[in-house]
Motif scaffolding. Structure first.
Motif, PDB file in Angstrom:
ATOM      1  N   TYR A   1      13.082   6.591  18.948  1.00 22.13           N
ATOM      2  CA  TYR A   1      12.696   7.622  17.985  1.00 22.13           C
ATOM      3  C   TYR A   1      12.561   7.072  16.571  1.00 22.13           C
ATOM      4  CZ  TYR A   1      12.882  11.485  21.244  1.00 22.13           C
ATOM      5  OH  TYR A   1      12.612  12.348  22.278  1.00 22.13           O
ATOM      6  N   LEU A   2      13.084   5.891  16.334  1.00 21.37           N
ATOM      7  CA  LEU A   2      12.865   5.260  15.042  1.00 21.37           C
ATOM      8  C   LEU A   2      11.394   4.937  14.825  1.00 21.37           C
ATOM      9  CD1 LEU A   2      14.332   4.119  12.540  1.00 21.37           C
ATOM     10  CD2 LEU A   2      14.578   1.966  13.773  1.00 21.37           C
ATOM     11  N   TRP A   3      10.660   4.730  15.923  1.00 23.44           N
ATOM     12  CA  TRP A   3       9.238   4.396  15.840  1.00 23.44           C
ATOM     13  C   TRP A   3       8.339   5.540  16.298  1.00 23.44           C
ATOM     14  CZ3 TRP A   3       9.072   0.509  12.884  1.00 23.44           C
ATOM     15  CH2 TRP A   3      10.095  -0.422  12.915  1.00 23.44           C
ATOM     16  N   PHE A   4       8.931   6.699  16.502  1.00 20.17           N
ATOM     17  CA  PHE A   4       8.170   7.890  16.851  1.00 20.17           C
ATOM     18  C   PHE A   4       7.763   8.618  15.578  1.00 20.17           C
ATOM     19  CE2 PHE A   4       8.108  12.478  17.689  1.00 20.17           C
ATOM     20  CZ  PHE A   4       7.130  12.533  18.669  1.00 20.17           C
ATOM     21  N   VAL A   5       6.485   8.974  15.473  1.00 17.37           N
ATOM     22  CA  VAL A   5       5.989   9.694  14.297  1.00 17.37           C
ATOM     23  C   VAL A   5       6.066  11.186  14.580  1.00 17.37           C
ATOM     24  CG1 VAL A   5       4.050  10.050  12.727  1.00 17.37           C
ATOM     25  CG2 VAL A   5       4.440   7.797  13.736  1.00 17.37           C
ATOM     26  N   PRO A   6       6.961  11.919  13.901  1.00 20.07           N
ATOM     27  CA  PRO A   6       7.111  13.353  14.162  1.00 20.07           C
ATOM     28  C   PRO A   6       5.881  14.131  13.715  1.00 20.07           C
ATOM     29  CG  PRO A   6       8.393  12.713  12.245  1.00 20.07           C
ATOM     30  CD  PRO A   6       7.848  11.443  12.830  1.00 20.07           C
ATOM     31  N   PRO A   7       5.659  15.313  14.288  1.00 22.95           N
ATOM     32  CA  PRO A   7       4.453  16.090  13.936  1.00 22.95           C
ATOM     33  C   PRO A   7       4.490  16.648  12.522  1.00 22.95           C
ATOM     34  CG  PRO A   7       5.876  17.317  15.430  1.00 22.95           C
ATOM     35  CD  PRO A   7       6.439  15.952  15.351  1.00 22.95           C
ATOM     36  N   PHE A   8       5.679  16.804  11.940  1.00 18.27           N
ATOM     37  CA  PHE A   8       5.775  17.321  10.573  1.00 18.27           C
ATOM     38  C   PHE A   8       5.671  16.154   9.588  1.00 18.27           C
ATOM     39  CE2 PHE A   8       9.947  16.877  12.549  1.00 18.27           C
ATOM     40  CZ  PHE A   8      10.571  15.972  11.709  1.00 18.27           C
ATOM     41  N   ILE A   9       5.359  16.475   8.331  1.00 23.22           N
ATOM     42  CA  ILE A   9       5.147  15.455   7.309  1.00 23.22           C
ATOM     43  C   ILE A   9       6.229  15.483   6.237  1.00 23.22           C
ATOM     44  CG2 ILE A   9       3.588  14.669   5.466  1.00 23.22           C
ATOM     45  CD1 ILE A   9       1.253  15.591   7.146  1.00 23.22           C
ATOM     46  N   SER A  10       6.593  16.665   5.783  1.00 20.17           N
ATOM     47  CA  SER A  10       7.477  16.765   4.624  1.00 20.17           C
ATOM     48  C   SER A  10       8.874  16.207   4.885  1.00 20.17           C
ATOM     49  CB  SER A  10       7.587  18.234   4.182  1.00 20.17           C
ATOM     50  OG  SER A  10       8.107  19.027   5.260  1.00 20.17           O
ATOM     51  N   GLY A  11       9.341  16.245   6.135  1.00 21.79           N
ATOM     52  CA  GLY A  11      10.701  15.806   6.430  1.00 21.79           C
ATOM     53  C   GLY A  11      10.792  14.447   7.080  1.00 21.79           C
ATOM     54  N   ARG A  12       9.734  13.658   6.986  1.00 24.68           N
ATOM     55  CA  ARG A  12       9.747  12.358   7.681  1.00 24.68           C
ATOM     56  C   ARG A  12      10.720  11.362   7.052  1.00 24.68           C
ATOM     57  NH1 ARG A  12       3.361  11.286   9.325  1.00 24.68           N
ATOM     58  NH2 ARG A  12       3.276  12.950  10.886  1.00 24.68           N
TER      59      ARG A  12
ATOM     60  N   ILE B   1       0.852  -1.187   0.000  1.00 22.67           N
ATOM     61  CA  ILE B   1       0.000   0.000   0.000  1.00 22.67           C
ATOM     62  C   ILE B   1       0.886   1.235   0.000  1.00 22.67           C
ATOM     63  CG2 ILE B   1      -1.893   1.154   1.163  1.00 22.67           C
ATOM     64  CD1 ILE B   1      -2.457  -1.676   0.130  1.00 22.67           C
ATOM     65  N   SER B   2       0.729   2.102  -0.934  1.00 23.37           N
ATOM     66  CA  SER B   2       1.563   3.290  -1.068  1.00 23.37           C
ATOM     67  C   SER B   2       0.670   4.470  -1.464  1.00 23.37           C
ATOM     68  CB  SER B   2       2.640   3.051  -2.121  1.00 23.37           C
ATOM     69  OG  SER B   2       3.427   4.202  -2.297  1.00 23.37           O
ATOM     70  N   PRO B   3       0.877   5.640  -0.805  1.00 21.43           N
ATOM     71  CA  PRO B   3       1.832   5.873   0.255  1.00 21.43           C
ATOM     72  C   PRO B   3       1.404   5.280   1.578  1.00 21.43           C
ATOM     73  CG  PRO B   3       0.524   7.845  -0.075  1.00 21.43           C
ATOM     74  CD  PRO B   3       0.095   6.867  -1.140  1.00 21.43           C
ATOM     75  N   CYS B   4       2.347   5.127   2.484  1.00 20.08           N
ATOM     76  CA  CYS B   4       2.078   4.504   3.777  1.00 20.08           C
ATOM     77  C   CYS B   4       1.271   5.455   4.646  1.00 20.08           C
ATOM     78  CB  CYS B   4       3.397   4.149   4.457  1.00 20.08           C
ATOM     79  SG  CYS B   4       3.210   3.585   6.147  1.00 20.08           S
ATOM     80  N   PRO B   5       0.057   5.117   5.041  1.00 22.86           N
ATOM     81  CA  PRO B   5      -0.775   6.037   5.805  1.00 22.86           C
ATOM     82  C   PRO B   5      -0.181   6.356   7.164  1.00 22.86           C
ATOM     83  CG  PRO B   5      -2.070   4.228   4.892  1.00 22.86           C
ATOM     84  CD  PRO B   5      -0.648   3.878   4.710  1.00 22.86           C
ATOM     85  N   ALA B   6       0.525   5.408   7.764  1.00 22.73           N
ATOM     86  CA  ALA B   6       1.023   5.632   9.116  1.00 22.73           C
ATOM     87  C   ALA B   6       2.206   6.583   9.131  1.00 22.73           C
ATOM     88  CB  ALA B   6       1.421   4.300   9.754  1.00 22.73           C
ATOM     89  N   LEU B   7       3.062   6.520   8.128  1.00 22.00           N
ATOM     90  CA  LEU B   7       4.297   7.292   8.163  1.00 22.00           C
ATOM     91  C   LEU B   7       4.305   8.427   7.151  1.00 22.00           C
ATOM     92  CD1 LEU B   7       6.797   4.315   8.445  1.00 22.00           C
ATOM     93  CD2 LEU B   7       5.764   5.659  10.277  1.00 22.00           C
ATOM     94  N   GLN B   8       3.363   8.432   6.233  1.00 22.11           N
ATOM     95  CA  GLN B   8       3.278   9.457   5.201  1.00 22.11           C
ATOM     96  C   GLN B   8       4.566   9.532   4.388  1.00 22.11           C
ATOM     97  OE1 GLN B   8       0.611  11.402   4.290  1.00 22.11           O
ATOM     98  NE2 GLN B   8      -0.547  10.049   5.618  1.00 22.11           N
ATOM     99  N   ILE B   9       5.145   8.396   4.074  1.00 26.78           N
ATOM    100  CA  ILE B   9       6.240   8.323   3.119  1.00 26.78           C
ATOM    101  C   ILE B   9       5.876   7.265   2.098  1.00 26.78           C
ATOM    102  CG2 ILE B   9       7.990   9.064   4.768  1.00 26.78           C
ATOM    103  CD1 ILE B   9       8.927   6.193   4.989  1.00 26.78           C
ATOM    104  N   THR B  10       6.384   7.422   0.895  1.00 27.53           N
ATOM    105  CA  THR B  10       6.031   6.501  -0.173  1.00 27.53           C
ATOM    106  C   THR B  10       6.783   5.190  -0.012  1.00 27.53           C
ATOM    107  OG1 THR B  10       7.781   7.284  -1.634  1.00 27.53           O
ATOM    108  CG2 THR B  10       5.676   8.476  -1.701  1.00 27.53           C
ATOM    109  N   ALA B  11       6.345   4.192  -0.759  1.00 25.22           N
ATOM    110  CA  ALA B  11       7.023   2.901  -0.725  1.00 25.22           C
ATOM    111  C   ALA B  11       8.462   3.027  -1.238  1.00 25.22           C
ATOM    112  CB  ALA B  11       6.251   1.875  -1.555  1.00 25.22           C
TER     113      ALA B  11
END
Length: 538
Positions: free
Chosen positions: A165-176, A102-112
């Motif tokens: 922090y590898l499993w922490f979802v940051p509040p920003f999206i563009s730099g994830r 599934i792309s993009p990943c809904p949980a992390l908001q980064i593409t496959a």
């Protein structure tokens, strides 16, 4: 192997006596013994050792002063458990969550594609940092708690933070993408700062080979248990990730691992990361308090230390090390990469219709491996390590072919139990044989001091490099065969390719590895001769 130089000459008469006893038992003489020359008069204790040979051969006795208490072995083994739990959880999450169809990943908001780059760059960075850490360790000074312990104790807090922090979802999206790539590379660096000195610590637990082998067996047992715990924790994630919602022939009640609401999923990942981080801290503390790193027993004879680059060249030219590393490089790729990791997942999903049983099959393999490690420890003590390697590794070949030709549930579980035996052998034997190679190197190069970390760091590096190449080639083969990401059913060419990757490819790799292992020159007689020579050096 022309690069192998026979050990230094202090034990010439001992070597000759070993050959004499070997011939009297009907074994071929050791050709390496003819390179020794007499250089000094042997002591009375040395003559007693020769008398022991005449009495019926070498007895691999344990020096009481070098005997490790059971508590120390357990504490040493416990130190490696959380690394395996974290690594198993991390690999499962990356493959099954980051690289989901599934792309993009809904949980992390980064593409496959971005997730794939995180995985690729992070693994490459982890492989590169192994030899760098080995180099830095060789430059480290000895402290009151040792030379390796400060590395493990010092990196653990930062390792736990980076893992969380590898499993922490940051509040920003563009730099994830940068966020996950940075923490993944940092985690790989810190886990290597722990793993390389932890592996090399085996050489500084005891100078007795039997005690080191015993500690290695405890370590491998606990590490496989850690992997088993990590696999069990991820059971539901694996099962749900491989149950495709749009495939009507499979269970759809579980749905995707991804849910519309991100907050509960974030909390689950962070809680799991926090728990594993806490386990890491506790286990490291247990190892720190229960294990004493002993000083280099050959220090007084090796004060004239050679530079690192010359030590590195000597290590890379040492024949037994090259033979052992090359042999288990092929064997590890065959067993642990092709049969246990991604190819086996795809084979169960698309070629054998066992996707609902995949997690249980993997757990069966790991349970079988845990039970088998003590068996192989007894076997290698009774029949020798090379014999154990050949018996343990060849055992898996007919069963992998059986699964390819008879892909049903009953056969799959029979193969899983049988494969656990070979998985245990592939885990235990290289780490049990590597200290023997280091001992052999110490005799051949008595002035090369403090280079143990080179052996362990480059062994890990070569193994990771080979695994990465294997996974890359497997991916390309599937791509050329027409693999359709996320499809419920794959083309016949993909199914045929998966059968080759699970059946024929591992057999070819195993045969190649065992052929190279034939060149490994450290037999049981050579190993015991080296032991006596090292005792004389001390």
């Amino acid at each position: 192997m022309t690069g192998w130089v026979s050990p230094a000459p202090p034990c010439a008469s001992v070597s000759a006596q070993i050959d004499h006893n070997a011939n009297s038992r009907g074994s071929p003489p050791d050709p390496l013994s003819h390179t020794h020359t007499h250089t000094h008069t042997h002591t009375h204790t040395h003559l007693e050792t020769i008398c022991m040979f005449l009495g019926g051969g070498i007895r691999d006795k344990t020096d009481v002063s070098q005997k490790l208490p059971l508590c120390s072995k357990l504490c040493f083994a416990i130190g490696g458990a959380p690394k395996e739990v974290a690594r198993q959880r991390h690999i499962a999450q990356v493959i099954l969550v980051f690289l989901t169809p599934i792309s993009p990943c809904p949980a992390l908001q980064i593409t496959a594609f971005q997730a794939s780059m995180v995985l690729l760059i992070g693994r490459a960075w982890g492989a590169v940092t192994d030899p760098i850490v080995g180099f830095l360790i060789t430059k480290s000074r000895w402290t009151k708690i040792g030379r390796l312990m400060p590395w493990m104790a010092g990196c653990t807090p930062f390792l736990v933070v980076s893992y969380f922090y590898l499993w922490f979802v940051p509040p920003f999206i563009s730099g994830r993408f940068i966020w996950y790539l940075g923490f993944y590379c940092l985690y790989q660096t810190l886990i290597n700062c722990f793993h390389v000195p932890y592996s090399a610590l085996t050489m500084f637990l005891s100078t007795d080979q039997k005690e080191r082998d015993s500690a290695t067996a405890y370590r491998m047992t606990v590490e496989v248990l850690g992997t088993l715990v990590g696999a069990a924790i991820q059971g539901q994630i694996v099962a749900s990730a491989h149950t495709l919602k749009h495939c009507p022939t499979h269970n759809v009640s579980a749905g995707y691992v991804f849910v519309p609401s991100l907050s509960p999923q974030k909390e689950v990942y962070m809680i799991a990361a926090g728990v594993i981080g806490g386990v890491f801290l506790i286990c490291t503390m247990v190892m720190f308090l229960g294990v004493k790193e002993k000083d280099d027993p050959y220090g007084p004879r090796t004060e004239k230390q050679i530079p690192f680059h010359r030590g590195f060249i000597l290590v890379m030219r040492h024949g037994p090390y090259l033979a052992l590393t090359a042999a288990f490089l092929f064997i590890t790729v065959a067993i642990q990469v092709n049969l246990i990791q991604s190819n086996f997942v795809l084979f169960c999903t698309y070629a054998a219709d066992l996707r609902d049983h995949f997690q249980n099959i993997v757990l069966t393999i790991l349970v079988s491996a845990v039970i088998s490690i003590p068996l192989w420890q007894w076997f290698l003590q009774r029949f020798g390590k090379k014999t154990a390697a050949f018996c343990g590794i060849t055992w898996i070949m007919p069963f992998t072919l059986m699964l390819v030709f008879i892909p049903n549930v009953v056969v799959a579980y029979v193969v899983a139990v049988s494969s656990g035996l070979s998985v245990a052998a592939s885990l235990l034997l290289p780490w049990s044989m590597l200290p023997d190679v280091v001992d052999d190197f110490r005799l051949a190069n008595p002035y090369s001091k403090g280079h143990e970390a080179i052996f362990y760091s480059f062994y890990v590096f070569f193994t990771k490099f080979a695994a990465g190449i294997s996974l890359g080639v497997s991916t390309l083969c599937l791509e050329f065969a027409g693999y359709d990401t996320g499809a419920c059913k794959q083309p016949a060419a993909v199914v045929y390719t998966l059968k080759l990757l699970i059946g024929a490819a591992p057999v070819v790799f195993i045969v190649t590895g065992l052929t190279i292992l034939l060149l490994y020159p450290i037999s049981e007689d050579v190993r015991l001769r080296n032991k006596l020579c090292l005792e004389e050096l001390r």
